[in-house]
Design an enzyme around this catalytic site. Sequence first.
Site, PDB file in Angstrom:
ATOM      1  CG  ASP A 149     -39.495 -28.210 -64.440  1.00  0.00           C
ATOM      2  OD1 ASP A 149     -40.377 -28.624 -65.217  1.00  0.00           O
ATOM      3  OD2 ASP A 149     -38.441 -28.834 -64.211  1.00  0.00           O
ATOM      4  CG  ASP A 220     -39.283 -24.914 -67.686  1.00  0.00           C
ATOM      5  OD1 ASP A 220     -38.977 -25.058 -66.489  1.00  0.00           O
ATOM      6  OD2 ASP A 220     -38.811 -25.622 -68.614  1.00  0.00           O
ATOM      7  CG  ASP A 249     -31.769 -30.022 -67.743  1.00  0.00           C
ATOM      8  OD1 ASP A 249     -31.776 -29.151 -66.847  1.00  0.00           O
ATOM      9  OD2 ASP A 249     -32.122 -31.191 -67.536  1.00  0.00           O
ATOM     10  CG  HIS A 250     -35.336 -26.791 -67.270  1.00  0.00           C
ATOM     11  ND1 HIS A 250     -36.679 -27.064 -67.398  1.00  0.00           N
ATOM     12  CD2 HIS A 250     -34.790 -27.887 -66.693  1.00  0.00           C
ATOM     13  CE1 HIS A 250     -36.941 -28.272 -66.918  1.00  0.00           C
ATOM     14  NE2 HIS A 250     -35.799 -28.788 -66.484  1.00  0.00           N
TER      15      HIS A 250
END
Length: 258
Positions: A149, A220, A249-250
């Site tokens: 990230d 990412d 959330d990713h």
Amino acid sequence: MQIATWNVNSLTVRLPQVLDWLQANPVDALGLQELKLTDDKFPLLALQEAGYHAVTHGQKTYNGVAILSRTPARDVVRNIPEHDDAQARIIAATLDTPNGPLRLINGYFVNGQAPGTDKFAYKMRWLEALREWVRKELAANERLVLVGDFNVAPEDRDSFDPVGLRETIHHTTEERQHFRDLLELGMCDAFRLFEQPEKSFSWWDYRMLGFQKNRGLRIDHILVSEALRPSVSACVIDRAPRKNPQPSDHTPVVVTLG
DNA sequence: ATGGTAGCTCTGCTA
């Protein structure tokens, strides 16, 4: 072989989703970020039962990173050498593959909050230290992959609102220059080696129906060294886990080598 | 112009 990255935003909460995803996507290595747990709480057994080794650099409450791999990892480094950092943001390891050793660096880059803040200054210092260390790692390991990230949307097309968010966090000239600096060391953004759908993002705010409206960012990333570039055959963002109940959330990004 | 959600920890911080 396949290598993936996923900011799970608490491995305690997300472990069942990680196990499900690995079953459907049996990648050779997975860099995890934002574990939000200490090494003694790391679910080593469950992941071993799923067929993975793990090396970890955990931390309570915030941060924390790990590398899962089908084969054992060696020469593990935790955090940027000679860079004092109270936050657990980096783990690196070497994996032995049929094509030779592959060095994998997994990072949870600093968020930075907003330009002008102390946190942004910390982000800039951290990125400078990372760049100098990656330079050395690249000199020592021609087969190098940097995943994680990055908390940087490298270009306008990596943001749902590049105009409205111009020079805000993830979008500033300074952050984007740091991303380009990494490329100029001799790395390339695997995702951009291929034609990709417009508005491809890897993170969406939990608030205001961000995912449903595709108001996201591509922050990412998977960077591969020049030596590996010819072997990259695909790089995709897997949006499926973002649709799960209680998602991170990713969502994961996956690169295929060979 | 501000708040919206999630996780950790327990009251506010981080994202």
